[in-house]
Design an enzyme around this catalytic site. Structure first.
Site, short mmCIF file in Angstrom:
data_model
loop_
_atom_site.label_atom_id
_atom_site.label_comp_id
_atom_site.label_asym_id
_atom_site.label_seq_id
_atom_site.Cartn_x
_atom_site.Cartn_y
_atom_site.Cartn_z
CB SER A 53 12.29 -7.02 25.93
OG SER A 53 13.28 -5.75 25.99
CG ASP A 87 -5.53 -14.69 21.51
OD1 ASP A 87 -4.15 -14.44 21.58
OD2 ASP A 87 -6.47 -14.53 21.80
CE1 TYR A 104 7.27 -5.94 26.30
CE2 TYR A 104 9.21 -5.83 26.70
CZ TYR A 104 8.63 -6.11 26.07
OH TYR A 104 9.34 -5.78 25.15
N GLY A 152 2.50 -11.21 15.07
CA GLY A 152 2.65 -10.01 15.29
C GLY A 152 3.13 -9.25 14.12
CB SER A 208 -1.88 -10.25 12.68
OG SER A 208 -2.99 -9.53 13.12
CB ALA A 235 6.88 -11.90 29.84
CE LYS A 236 9.08 -9.35 24.59
NZ LYS A 236 8.35 -10.22 23.91
#
Ligand code: NAP
Length: 248
Positions: free
Chosen positions: A143, A64, A156, A13, A37, A159-160
């Protein structure tokens, strides 16, 4: 001072936002970079700009992170080019926000596969070469939402939060080989991802940040440079919050 010169880092990323900030910060310290990316044109331009500006070697890769074939082939290419991987930064991430009653199965899967499985695939692929080297620093970008939860972000947040469990487990598994695995939990960092948040939610979040400002990619990048360097040599299994005090 930071002992980063000549090291090799892989950053997922890296085409914009926090990942680009991390790439620039490590390049400033003389780290050679494999930059990842899904868009080859974008990442090639980023890589060329960084090489020109900081004089480090860069390798742009179109991968990916959801694909084990692409991840494994990419790590092989990095090793063929640089012969070592010292720092692995799992930063690629997406959001597909919705309240649970409207959250589509595909939005769940895309977010879990990109944000969590992608990091798993890279950790698995770099573990062997790092074990051989008897050294390595893996940094997973989680996060504040993975720690606190957030309405409308169940996929989200899951996952985090998963990244934290993944990192702590690998810290225990790989510590004996001098491989450190840490998580950074950013708060609200100005980027394309946060540009998409409605202004009302941003105002609400802003009022809860004790330092009274949103963060910048540079704030996360400095923490990555610290963890990747010898200054972080005795830190593993940690979750470092870089959030202006949002979560406490
Ligand atoms: P961003 O600007 O949207 O950038 C996301 C990056 O991930 C892009 O470089 C994108 O590259 C890449 N990416 C997405 N899906 C990918 C895939 N399947 N394979 C490979 N690369 C992929 O986001 P950001 O704000 O910089 O966030 C970076 C990370 O920090 C994310 O993990 C995010 O969850 C986390 N984070 C951000 C904040 C914040 O406030 N911004 C807060 C906490 C945590 P391409 O589109 O070019 O493929």
């Amino acid at each position: 001072m930071e002992s980063l010169k000549g090291k090799v880092a892989v950053i997922t990323g890296a085409s914009r936002g926090i990942g680009l900030g991390i790439a620039e910060r490590l390049a400033q310290s003389g780290v050679n970079l494999a930059l990842i990316s899904t868009n080859l044109d974008t990442i090639t331009k980023v890589a060329n700009d960084i090489s020109e500006k900081y004089g480090v070697k860069t390798l742009p890769l179109q991968i990916d992170v959801k694909s084990s074939e692409e991840v494994n082939a990419g790590v092989k290419t990095v090793l063929d080019s640089f012969s070592q991987i010292d720092i692995m930064v799992n930063n690629a991430g997406i959001t597909r926000d919705n309240l649970i009653i409207r959250l589509k199965e595909d939005d769940w899967s895309q977010v879990i596969d990109t944000n969590l499985k992608g990091a798993f695939l890279f950790c698995k692929a770099v573990a062997k070469p790092m074990m051989k080297q008897r050294a390595g620093s893996i940094i997973n970008i989680s996060s504040v939402v993975g720690v606190m939860g957030n309405a409308g972000q169940a996929n989200y947040a899951a996952a985090k939060a998963g990244l934290i469990g993944l990192s702590k487990s690998l810290a225990k598994e790989l510590g004996g080989r001098n491989i450190r695995v840490n998580t950074i939990a950013p708060g609200f960092i100005v980027s394309k991802m946060t540009d998409e948040i409605p202004q009302k939610s941003k105002d609400e979040m802003f009022s809860r940040i004790p330092l009274g400002k949103f963060g910048e990619a540079k704030n996360i990048a400095d923490c990555v440079a610290f963890l990747g360097s010898s200054m972080g040599n005795y830190i593993t299994g940690s979750v470092i919050q870089v959030d202006g005090g949002l979560n406490m």
